[in-house]
Scaffold this active site. Structure first.
Site: not given
Ligand code: NAD
Ligand code: UDP
Length: 313
Positions: A90, A144
């Site tokens: 997010k 990531y």
């Protein structure tokens, strides 16, 4: 003088960037939610006229008037970005959308702190910007790696669709003073273990490689990219092309600290890339940039920092 927003400004790299830009005479707004960052990293700047701190989570929109944005908000250490992987993706995606929204409205330039992780576990070595990577989309590092890839996509789509002046730096492993004591990345782990004569934890057999860039060199590179003419926007690799095995790094840290630590081998985390080394030809040609600090010089500076931290801990 420019008004410059640095998201993630209280983190390891962000705090060095805030300091550099304040010293150059700019008005700096540091935005951070303090997930991995710390007020200690920027306490020396607080109270200076040209420095402001905003506690804010970049997954929520914010309205600011700025000339430039460095988007660094995102935990960088595998330990921290895997702690709450949904939050990590997010932060990358919604954070990018929110800074791009500011940039679209104010016509600010945006520099995205991307990463060598966009190359995944590479089957091309060294990595050039033209390589599309080999990333596992469903593994423990994906929050990531894929988050950063999506952020790069957003930078390019806002550039093509809305003429936003975006820039992408692909940062390779960078270390130095102000890494958090609990950061968990290899350089700070090894130095802290060595200074305390604890076992040095090498994951796997130590044959994995990384290329380590000192913080001041990296900061120089990203500022050059921001200031480059708009027809050069990357992606561009920024990192130190000197490549070392993790075992070599462990031995160097032990030597430089005169430590009594022993090296121990622990299981390798899944999807840990086997090798990583930037091809920095593009940065040399377009930015006139290359790192100047050797691993040994950088380790000496970082060891001195952690020695002081341990004294006051
Ligand atoms: P860091 O963890 O020290 O700094 C990240 C900062 O972002 C912290 O201050 C943290 O509190 C803040 N942050 C995290 N989530 C946030 C959110 N949702 N809203 C606001 N602030 C938030 O890491 P770092 O090493 O300084 O890395 C900085 C940036 O550079 C990151 O984007 C990272 O992905 C990128 N990068 C770093 C390296 C490296 O080796 N240091 C390599 C590649 C890319
Ligand atoms: N590593 C290690 N011991 C540690 C921390 C990391 O051997 O205490 C290894 C890790 O498995 C990887 C390399 O060091 O191969 C670099 O890890 P880091 O977490 O610093 O960054 P990465 O480049 O993997 O994101």
């Amino acid at each position: 003088m420019k008004r410059i927003l640095i998201t993630g400004g209280a983190g390891f790299l962000g705090s060095h960037l805030c300091e550099r830009l304040v010293n150059e005479g700019h008005d700096v707004i540091c935005l951070d939610n303090f997930f991995t960052g710390s007020k200690n990293n920027i306490s020396h700047l607080m109270g200076q006229t040209h420095f402001e701190l905003i506690r804010h989570d970049i997954i929520n929109p914010i309205y600011l008037e700025v000339d430039e944005i460095y988007n660094l908000a995102c935990p960088a250490s595998p330990v921290h970005y895997q702690y709450n992987p949904i939050k990590t993706i997010k932060t990358n995606v919604m954070g990018a959308i929110n800074v791009l929204g500011i940039a679209k409205r104010t016509r600010a330039k945006v520099l995205q702190a991307s990463t060598s992780e966009v190359y995944g576990d590479p089957d091309v070595h060294p990595q050039q910007e033209s390589y599309w990577g080999r990333v596992n989309p469903i593994g423990i590092r994906s929050c990531y790696d894929e988050g950063k890839r999506a952020a790069e996509c957003l930078m390019m789509d806002y550039r093509r669709q809305n003429a936003v002046h975006t820039k992408i730096a692909r940062i390779f492993n960078t270390y130095g003073p102000r890494m958090a004591v609990n950061d968990g990345r290899v350089v700070s782990n090894f130095i802290l273990q060595a200074l305390q004569n604890r076992d040095i934890t090498v994951y796997g057999d130590g044959s994995h490689t990384r290329s380590f860039c000192y913080a001041s060199d990296l900061i120089d590179g990203i500022i050059r990219l921001m200031n480059a003419p708009d027809d050069f926007y990357g992606p561009v690799n920024l990192g130190n092309p000197d490549e070392f095995t993790i075992l070599e790094l462990a031995r160097r840290v032990i030597d430089l600290t005169n430590s009594r630590s022993k090296i121990v081998f622990q299981p390798l985390p899944s999807d840990d890339p086997a090798q990583r080394k930037p091809d920095i030809t593009l940065a040399r040609e377009k930015l006139g940039w290359q790192p100047g600090i050797s691993l040994e010089q950088g380790l000496v500076g970082t060891i001195a920092y952690f020695k002081e931290i341990l004294k006051t801990a």
